[in-house]
Design a protein around this motif. Structure first.
Motif, PDB file in Angstrom:
ATOM      1  N   HIS A   1       0.823  -1.217   0.000  1.00 46.58           N
ATOM      2  CA  HIS A   1       0.000   0.000   0.000  1.00 46.58           C
ATOM      3  C   HIS A   1       0.848   1.253   0.000  1.00 46.58           C
ATOM      4  CE1 HIS A   1      -3.267   2.740   0.236  1.00 46.58           C
ATOM      5  NE2 HIS A   1      -2.965   3.160   1.442  1.00 46.58           N
ATOM      6  N   LEU A   2       1.807   1.394   0.920  1.00 43.36           N
ATOM      7  CA  LEU A   2       2.672   2.576   0.913  1.00 43.36           C
ATOM      8  C   LEU A   2       3.766   2.378  -0.127  1.00 43.36           C
ATOM      9  CD1 LEU A   2       2.980   3.457   4.709  1.00 43.36           C
ATOM     10  CD2 LEU A   2       1.216   4.076   3.043  1.00 43.36           C
ATOM     11  N   HIS A   3       4.029   3.406  -0.909  1.00 45.57           N
ATOM     12  CA  HIS A   3       4.918   3.281  -2.064  1.00 45.57           C
ATOM     13  C   HIS A   3       6.386   3.512  -1.737  1.00 45.57           C
ATOM     14  CE1 HIS A   3       1.340   4.239  -4.967  1.00 45.57           C
ATOM     15  NE2 HIS A   3       1.222   3.085  -4.347  1.00 45.57           N
ATOM     16  N   ILE A   4       6.668   4.023  -0.543  1.00 45.82           N
ATOM     17  CA  ILE A   4       8.051   4.218  -0.124  1.00 45.82           C
ATOM     18  C   ILE A   4       8.503   2.999   0.664  1.00 45.82           C
ATOM     19  CG2 ILE A   4       9.634   5.643   1.244  1.00 45.82           C
ATOM     20  CD1 ILE A   4       7.786   8.008   0.779  1.00 45.82           C
ATOM     21  N   PRO A   5       9.599   2.335   0.277  1.00 45.14           N
ATOM     22  CA  PRO A   5      10.091   1.187   1.054  1.00 45.14           C
ATOM     23  C   PRO A   5      10.400   1.610   2.486  1.00 45.14           C
ATOM     24  CG  PRO A   5      11.231   1.354  -1.058  1.00 45.14           C
ATOM     25  CD  PRO A   5      10.451   2.623  -0.893  1.00 45.14           C
ATOM     26  N   GLN A   6       9.914   0.843   3.460  1.00 45.36           N
ATOM     27  CA  GLN A   6      10.105   1.241   4.854  1.00 45.36           C
ATOM     28  C   GLN A   6       9.751   0.107   5.808  1.00 45.36           C
ATOM     29  OE1 GLN A   6       6.798   4.213   5.944  1.00 45.36           O
ATOM     30  NE2 GLN A   6       6.615   4.045   3.703  1.00 45.36           N
ATOM     31  N   LYS A   7      10.252   0.265   7.036  1.00 48.82           N
ATOM     32  CA  LYS A   7       9.913  -0.665   8.112  1.00 48.82           C
ATOM     33  C   LYS A   7       8.748  -0.074   8.900  1.00 48.82           C
ATOM     34  CE  LYS A   7      14.892  -1.347   8.454  1.00 48.82           C
ATOM     35  NZ  LYS A   7      16.083  -1.066   9.281  1.00 48.82           N
ATOM     36  N   VAL A   8       8.046  -0.921   9.622  1.00 51.39           N
ATOM     37  CA  VAL A   8       6.958  -0.480  10.483  1.00 51.39           C
ATOM     38  C   VAL A   8       7.454  -0.499  11.928  1.00 51.39           C
ATOM     39  CG1 VAL A   8       4.632  -0.965  11.333  1.00 51.39           C
ATOM     40  CG2 VAL A   8       5.187  -1.308   8.916  1.00 51.39           C
ATOM     41  N   GLY A   9       7.419   0.670  12.564  1.00 50.47           N
ATOM     42  CA  GLY A   9       7.860   0.754  13.949  1.00 50.47           C
ATOM     43  C   GLY A   9       9.296   0.323  14.163  1.00 50.47           C
ATOM     44  N   LYS A  10      10.150   0.501  13.151  1.00 48.21           N
ATOM     45  CA  LYS A  10      11.563   0.128  13.219  1.00 48.21           C
ATOM     46  C   LYS A  10      11.771  -1.380  13.395  1.00 48.21           C
ATOM     47  CE  LYS A  10      13.044   4.629  15.002  1.00 48.21           C
ATOM     48  NZ  LYS A  10      13.766   5.366  16.062  1.00 48.21           N
ATOM     49  N   ARG A  11      10.741  -2.148  13.087  1.00 50.40           N
ATOM     50  CA  ARG A  11      10.861  -3.604  13.153  1.00 50.40           C
ATOM     51  C   ARG A  11      11.441  -4.120  11.840  1.00 50.40           C
ATOM     52  NH1 ARG A  11       7.495  -5.861  17.181  1.00 50.40           N
ATOM     53  NH2 ARG A  11       7.383  -4.333  18.880  1.00 50.40           N
ATOM     54  N   GLU A  12      12.547  -4.800  11.919  1.00 53.41           N
ATOM     55  CA  GLU A  12      13.221  -5.287  10.723  1.00 53.41           C
ATOM     56  C   GLU A  12      12.348  -6.255   9.926  1.00 53.41           C
ATOM     57  OE1 GLU A  12      16.135  -4.723   9.256  1.00 53.41           O
ATOM     58  OE2 GLU A  12      16.742  -3.157  10.662  1.00 53.41           O
ATOM     59  N   HIS A  13      11.499  -7.002  10.617  1.00 52.83           N
ATOM     60  CA  HIS A  13      10.760  -8.069   9.937  1.00 52.83           C
ATOM     61  C   HIS A  13       9.364  -7.648   9.496  1.00 52.83           C
ATOM     62  CE1 HIS A  13       8.934  -8.294  13.873  1.00 52.83           C
ATOM     63  NE2 HIS A  13       8.064  -9.184  13.454  1.00 52.83           N
ATOM     64  N   ILE A  14       8.989  -6.384   9.696  1.00 49.72           N
ATOM     65  CA  ILE A  14       7.694  -5.880   9.218  1.00 49.72           C
ATOM     66  C   ILE A  14       7.985  -4.765   8.224  1.00 49.72           C
ATOM     67  CG2 ILE A  14       5.441  -4.971   9.852  1.00 49.72           C
ATOM     68  CD1 ILE A  14       5.899  -5.937  12.683  1.00 49.72           C
ATOM     69  N   ARG A  15       7.741  -5.003   6.939  1.00 48.42           N
ATOM     70  CA  ARG A  15       8.216  -4.079   5.910  1.00 48.42           C
ATOM     71  C   ARG A  15       7.218  -3.864   4.780  1.00 48.42           C
ATOM     72  NH1 ARG A  15      14.324  -3.739   4.853  1.00 48.42           N
ATOM     73  NH2 ARG A  15      15.273  -4.339   6.836  1.00 48.42           N
TER      74      ARG A  15
END
Length: 409
Positions: free
Chosen positions: A232-246
């Motif tokens: 959904h979000l077009h900018i590559p990023q982590k969620v809440g600085k969690r490495e495994h949620i991207r």
């Protein structure tokens, strides 16, 4: 298994009415080659495969050609979940046929949550990966309307509904995991909006729910999930600085606000039960450049691009102090005999002059649906303390209409 996470292809999307099929085709060719070169076993596509619920024939052709090519390139499994732009009915239509090619499509929530659990086996038919293939959760999938509920209640009900859905799907996946001899990793997919998520100014990312409601946090995902592949979000990023949620982000720039981003897909492996993530940069197949400034600055930049034999698509924004009535003619002359293409011209001086004369001659075509509604509130002198609830209710109606599956009977 080597896993590749991507999302938000938006096949068929235009840029100011300019078709981009060649760009999409080049990306899909690159993706198929990457699958072969990196020996990818599993491809995950987390929603928004198409830009509309009724994709063009050409967009459909690109999709099916890629699925065939990816299978031929050695990809053993492909898992596709629906996004908010996709028609669940359209995605699910060839579901049974695609399963024969180990292509699993989950276009919408099913009455049976088992349908969202996909166990992937290796060549020896041993389970190696469990996928919680959660599609975009529509409002009706995650909550029931309660009489007299406040905005805060509505927001919390949406978040609770999303969290409950993931917990229920994960519980089924966990039971399967416990039945296997080896500790098989669990990957969840999703298409939703995370709190604090970064978006570009013109990437076309629609709010999934009403207004700013139901922005999830990392706590929505059960802790036992080894990796969460989001779209959904077009900018590559982590969620809440969690490495495994991207978020993998969109593979091509959807607008000029994304033009400077390095697009990517994400390669995932579990080596000795440890998650290893590798960000693979996606080449830029069509440069987009925004040039803003005085006429002399714009012409100088265009001249420099011509000297470099650039084939960029340009968005020109003239912000000089003088009114330049023949701006388009001068720019067309400047790019003559080059590979450059002007996609959009914004003449701020002409716009400013026009705005001062605009109110009396304003038409509906110049306003979006929210602006029309706000004008109605103004014209009827609706008190400001009542407007938030009225606007939210109105947005719910618009949201419902825009997310209707027009392919369904």
């Amino acid at each position: 298994m080597r896993i590749l996470h991507t999302s938000d292809w938006h096949l068929g999307r235009s840029l100011y009415n300019h078709k981009r099929y060649d760009e999409f085709a080049n990306f899909l060719d690159w993706l198929a080659d990457t699958i072969e070169d990196r020996e990818i076993d599993v491809l995950l596509v987390a929603g928004d495969i198409f830009d509309t619920g009724m994709p063009s024939n050409r967009a459909q052709k690109l999709y099916y050609q890629f699925l065939n090519k990816a299978s031929q390139k050695g990809c053993k499994h492909i898992v596709i979940t629906g996004g908010n732009h996709d028609s669940p009915t359209f995605l699910n239509a060839p579901k049974i046929l695609l399963e024969a090619l180990n292509i699993h499509v989950i276009g919408s929530v099913s009455d049976n949550l088992e349908d969202e659990i996909i166990v992937l086996n290796d060549e020896q038919n041993q389970p190696k990966l469990i996928i919680c293939a959660v599609p975009y959760l529509r409002d009706k999938d995650i909550r029931t309307v309660e009489v007299g509920e406040s905005l805060n209640d509505k927001n919390q009900n949406m978040i609770d509904g999303i969290k409950a859905h993931y917990e229920a799907v994960y519980a089924i996946a966990k039971q399967k995991q416990l039945s296997f001899v080896d500790n098989v990793p669990i990957i969840a997919m999703g298409h939703l909006f995370a709190t604090g998520g970064k978006v570009s100014d013109d990437g076309g990312v629609r709010e999934l729910y009403v207004g700013s409601l139901a922005r999830i946090t990392e706590d929505c995902f059960p802790k036992g999930i080894d990796y969460v592949a989001l779209g959904h979000l077009h900018i590559p990023q982590k969620v809440g600085k969690r490495e495994h949620i991207r978020y993998s982000g969109s593979p091509i720039a959807m607008g000029y606000g994304e033009a400077s981003q390095q697009k990517q897909v994400i390669e995932i492996q579990f080596i000795k039960k440890q998650l290893v993530i590798n960000e693979l940069p996606v080449p830029c197949f069509q440069p987009l450049l925004r040039i803003k400034g005085s006429l002399s600055h714009i012409l100088a930049e265009v001249k420099l691009l011509k000297q470099k034999s650039s084939d960029a698509w340009l968005e020109i924004e003239y912000s000089g102090t003088e009114v330049v009535g023949d701006l388009q003619e001068q720019l067309n002359e400047a790019i003559a005999y080059s590979l450059l293409k002007i996609i959009r011209i914004r003449n701020q001086q002409i716009v400013s002059k026009a705005l001062t004369q605009m109110v009396e001659n304003e038409t509906l075509a110049q306003l979006n649906e929210t602006e029309v509604f706000m004008r109605c509130l103004d014209s009827f002198n609706v008190p400001y303390e009542q407007r938030e609830m009225l606007l939210t209710s109105y947005q719910e109606i618009i949201h419902s209409l825009s997310h209707e599956d027009h392919q369904a009977e």
